[in-house]
Design a protein around this motif. Structure first.
Motif, PDB file in Angstrom:
ATOM      1  N   SER A 166       0.856  -1.182   0.000  1.00  0.00           N
ATOM      2  CA  SER A 166       0.000   0.000   0.000  1.00  0.00           C
ATOM      3  C   SER A 166       0.891   1.230   0.000  1.00  0.00           C
ATOM      4  O   SER A 166       1.902   1.283   0.708  1.00  0.00           O
TER       5      SER A 166
ATOM      6  N   LEU B 127      -4.898  -0.163   5.614  1.00  0.00           N
ATOM      7  CA  LEU B 127      -4.389   0.137   4.286  1.00  0.00           C
ATOM      8  C   LEU B 127      -5.196   1.279   3.694  1.00  0.00           C
ATOM      9  O   LEU B 127      -6.180   1.744   4.295  1.00  0.00           O
ATOM     10  N   GLU B 128      -4.817   1.715   2.512  1.00  0.00           N
ATOM     11  CA  GLU B 128      -5.466   2.889   1.927  1.00  0.00           C
ATOM     12  C   GLU B 128      -6.938   2.662   1.586  1.00  0.00           C
ATOM     13  O   GLU B 128      -7.664   3.624   1.339  1.00  0.00           O
TER      14      GLU B 128
END
Length: 225
Positions: free
Chosen positions: A163, A179-180
């Motif tokens: 990520s 995570l994004e």
């Protein structure tokens, strides 16, 4: 005529007694002679030493097997790890259902441990895995086998995709890293929210954006205990 009749009776009486004696002797003979047995009856009556010996052998073998198994279990329970113990590490990808096995040198901190001590050490490791393990997606572990000669430990991972950015959030008063996509948990930091500066707490509560891994690791190094 009287003389003839008397002679006839005199001859008949001894013959009659002789016949009765002979008949009585024939009938009484089985009581005084040993009874004969057939071949089949003799085989039934005779002991079977060979079969008895085989039965005894089977019983002894089962007892020996039980004692040997008990001795093995006791030996395993009392075994301690040493420098020569083979340490086999299995890394399982629970998403792709694959397992990678490697043999490594037994870490010095495990040398001298018995089974119970080693299991306790693995339990502690599972509860608080190193940061490097969390980054790889560590889930849990299990001890597959334990003996003085060989130890097998399986670590389960949910390997994560790289990520470019991350988000800091809070769950149960602890900081976690997403995570994004803001849904996939990347790291459970075990950093208590209330241990951070107040302004930083507010940012994390609102999901604080971290632009790259360098900034993320800097935050973790500064606030991890």
């Amino acid at each position: 005529m009287k003389t003839v009749k008397g002679i006839g009776l005199f001859l008949i009486y001894p013959l009659l007694m002789l016949g009765i004696g002979f008949y009585t002797g024939v009938k009484a003979a089985p009581f005084f002679e040993p009874e004969e047995t057939t071949r089949e009856e003799q085989q039934i009556l005779e002991p079977l030493p060979l079969q008895d010996e085989l039965n005894d052998y089977d019983v002894v073998s089962e007892e020996d097997a039980s004692e040997e198994m008990a001795s093995t279990e006791v030996a395993a329970a009392g075994a301690t790890l040493c420098v020569d113990t083979k340490y086999v590490l299995e890394e399982a990808d629970i998403l792709n259902h694959t397992v990678t096995e490697t043999s490594v040198r037994l870490p010095d901190k495990y040398i001298g441990m018995d089974r119970e001590q080693f299991l306790q050490a693995m339990e502690t490791y599972e509860i608080s895995p190193p940061l490097s393990e969390q980054e790889r997606g560590f889930v849990d572990l299990e001890v597959i086998s334990f003996s003085r000669e060989r130890v097998v430990v399986r670590k389960n991972y949910r390997f994560l995709q790289p990520s470019s950015s991350f988000y800091l959030a809070v769950y149960d008063n602890e900081v976690i890293v997403y995570l994004e996509d803001r849904e996939t948990v990347y790291i459970e930091t075990h950093i208590r929210l209330d241990s951070l500066p107040e302004q930083l707490q507010e940012q994390i509560i609102e999901m604080m954006w971290v632009e790259d891994e360098e900034k993320l690791y800097s935050f973790l190094e500064n606030y991890s205990s």
